[in-house]
Enzyme design. Structure first.
Site, mmCIF file in Angstrom:
data_model
loop_
_atom_site.group_PDB
_atom_site.id
_atom_site.type_symbol
_atom_site.label_atom_id
_atom_site.label_comp_id
_atom_site.label_asym_id
_atom_site.label_seq_id
_atom_site.Cartn_x
_atom_site.Cartn_y
_atom_site.Cartn_z
ATOM 1 N N TYR A 275 -5.132 5.540 -7.739
ATOM 2 C CA TYR A 275 -5.498 5.290 -6.168
ATOM 3 C C TYR A 275 -6.903 5.042 -6.127
ATOM 4 C CZ TYR A 275 -5.660 5.805 -1.097
ATOM 5 O OH TYR A 275 -5.612 6.050 0.064
ATOM 6 N N TYR B 152 0.847 -1.318 0.000
ATOM 7 C CA TYR B 152 -0.010 0.109 -0.141
ATOM 8 C C TYR B 152 0.799 1.193 0.046
ATOM 9 C CZ TYR B 152 -4.333 2.960 0.924
ATOM 10 O OH TYR B 152 -5.112 3.795 1.246
#
Ligand code: ZN
Lengths: 380, 153
Positions: A335, A285
């Site tokens: 994203y 992440y």
């Protein structure tokens, strides 16, 4: 035990762009239907749903739009991007326990064209915002920038280390035609000359706010053998909310630089047949570049304080010690709250990534670090 | 209660546990919640002690001395009132009484200048570990915030 008893058998996504015309709901439906089509499973067979608490298309809207059957399990995972892998983990538990048979996890988000969450001044959450926002610490970039400077101070990390992270993600995006930054190479000069967002973080240390949606389908290992695609097994799953954690502003923890990754990792490796040294490729992440060195430490790829040095010598690049974010990640593919990392992990173990790691058989996928998190260990 | 100052800065929106902190700063006192049974300081405030489980608390007066634990320099995009002040540094300060009690705040150039602009201290002068002193700034008749002055300045 959950080990390898369930598998991801379908993945789907919409286009990623700064702006898409369709609503989040329409994008969610497109991604879910694409994932079911990929799996060769009819929508009416879906009986379990999981998404993020921040997802704005609810189960009722999604289920009726796609023509799902009776839904007998539904679940939401909290804490923004920390919930990405938890959605799949919850479905794995529901399917492995016999509570459901076909689960779909999804995330739809229009933040490329929509407002940034931090601009919502009416959302004055009492805790912990009362201790930070009045003082101008407004954005996630500021909150993580604070940890980043402390990390650089304690462990000798430099902007070059953060650049290594940004570059690895950009190089992979330059191989991925679906990535927002596909045709936009990054150089060290561009990085070093970029405008600041929250010093020590510059423009390229931040993820790309994006419009788009993704979904994946989870079924039992038994059923997976009859599906259209090669199954990708959920070998181990975990969530992590460590002791005395405070969210993004973890400044009051005894040790603010050991975040939720550490708690999730302990559980993830405890129930796995292999360790970090056996991971072929990782999707970590990356809302901000410093999260990658911090996560490399938390998940045990190196020791405490060694995450920055780990990025040296092309270690994160294709052919390096641990190729990461092979679709381009949140920094350069798009994203979508970390969900694109899950689907990219599946692509790697199917052998169809645009930046394929030869013979990849194991992949770690992680969710938002700096908030209560989750992780998946995938196996071909 | 207002959520913003007249010039557009966000005001703290205390919860029940945080309310005493803001009552004390209004009087010019920096106090931190402590367990009335085992004596441990805790921050942010909360209903009970994570160490011993006691719901009895007291608010202990701090010296106001501390050190820079970290800082950022915020640049746009920001909310309009903040963009006008940018670039500005924001620090996390660890208190002398317990370095695990850390407060976020803006910097001012001197304890005698509680109302100095947010960019009064150039970021080049900031170093992790630098000693600082609490300064109280009344931002509205009801709300006083703590800022930090570099010692020796
Ligand atoms: Zn106690």
């Amino acid at each position: 035990m959950l080990k390898d008893r369930t598998a991801v058998v379908g993945i789907g996504q919409t286009r990623f762009a700064k702006h898409l015309e369709e609503s989040e709901k329409a994008l969610a439906c497109r991604a879910v239907l694409a994932a079911l089509d990929d799996a060769g499973i009819e929508p009416r067979e879906v009986d379990a749903l999981a998404s993020f608490t921040m997802e704005e298309t609810d189960e009722v809207e999604l289920a009726k739009a796609i023509g799902a059957g009776d839904i007998i399990f539904f679940s939401r995972a909290g804490f923004g991007g920390g919930g990405s892998c938890a959605t799949v983990a919850h479905l794995a538990m529901a399917v492995a326990s016999g509570q459901a048979s076909v689960g779909v996890a999804w995330r739809s988000r229009k933040r490329g064209s929509g407002k940034r969450p931090w601009t919502n001044t009416t959302q004055q959450l009492p805790t912990p915002a009362q201790w930070t926002r009045p003082f101008g610490l407004l954005r996630p970039a500021d909150e993580i920038g604070m940890l980043a400077r402390r990390y650089m101070h304690e462990h000798g990390a430099t902007r070059d280390h953060l650049f290594n992270v940004a570059l690895a993600c950009r190089n992979r995006a330059n191989q991925n035609p679906d990535a927002i930054m596909y045709d936009r190479p990054l150089t060290r000069e561009m990085y070093m000359d970029a405008r600041w967002i929250s010093e020590p973080l510059c423009l390229y240390d931040n993820c790309l706010e994006t419009d788009g949606a993704l979904a994946c389908v989870v079924v039992s290992a038994e059923r997976a053998r009859d599906c259209r695609r090669k199954p990708v097994y959920l070998h181990s799953v975990a969530q992590g909310l460590p002791a005395q954690h405070h969210g993004m502003v973890n400044y009051w923890n005894d040790d603010p630089l050991t975040g939720p990754a550490w708690a999730a990792a302990r559980q993830l490796w405890k129930t796995a047949d292999f360790g970090p040294e056996d991971v072929d490729v990782a999707q970590i992440y990356d809302a901000f570049t410093p999260l990658i060195p911090l996560s490399l430490e938390g998940y045990g790829f190196c020791g405490r304080g060694e995450g920055a040095a780990f990025t040296e010598g092309g270690a994160l690049e294709l052919g390096g010690r641990l190729p990461v974010n092979t679709g381009g990640g949140g920094l350069s593919e798009g994203y979508i709250h970390g969900f694109n990392l899950i689907n990219e992990g599946v692509k790697q173990l199917r052998g169809i990534s645009t930046a394929q790691v030869p013979d990849a058989a194991t992949c770690l996928v992680t969710a938002g670090e700096g908030v209560p998190t989750s992780a998946l260990l995938l196996r071909a | 209660m207002d959520t913003m100052t007249a010039d557009g800065l966000l005001l703290p929106w205390p919860d029940d546990d945080g309310e005493p902190f803001w009552e004390y700063t209004r009087r010019g006192e920096l106090r931190v919640q402590a367990c009335a049974d085992c004596g441990r300081l805790r921050f942010p405030p909360r209903p009970c002690c994570p160490q011993c489980g006691s719901f009895a608390d007291e608010w202990r007066l701090m010296s106001g001395r501390g050190r820079l634990w970290s800082f950022v320099v915020a640049h746009p995009p920001l909310l309009p009132a903040y963009a006008e002040r940018a670039p500005y540094p924001v620090a996390v300060v660890e208190l002398d009484e317990d370095p695990k009690i850390r407060l976020v705040g803006t910097l001012t150039s001197s304890p005698r200048r509680p109302n100095a602009p947010w960019n009064a201290v150039p970021a080049q002068r900031l170093r992790i570990g630098a000693p600082v002193q609490a300064v109280f700034q009344a931002v509205t008749p009801e709300v006083t915030v703590v800022r930090w002055a570099l010692c020796g300045s």
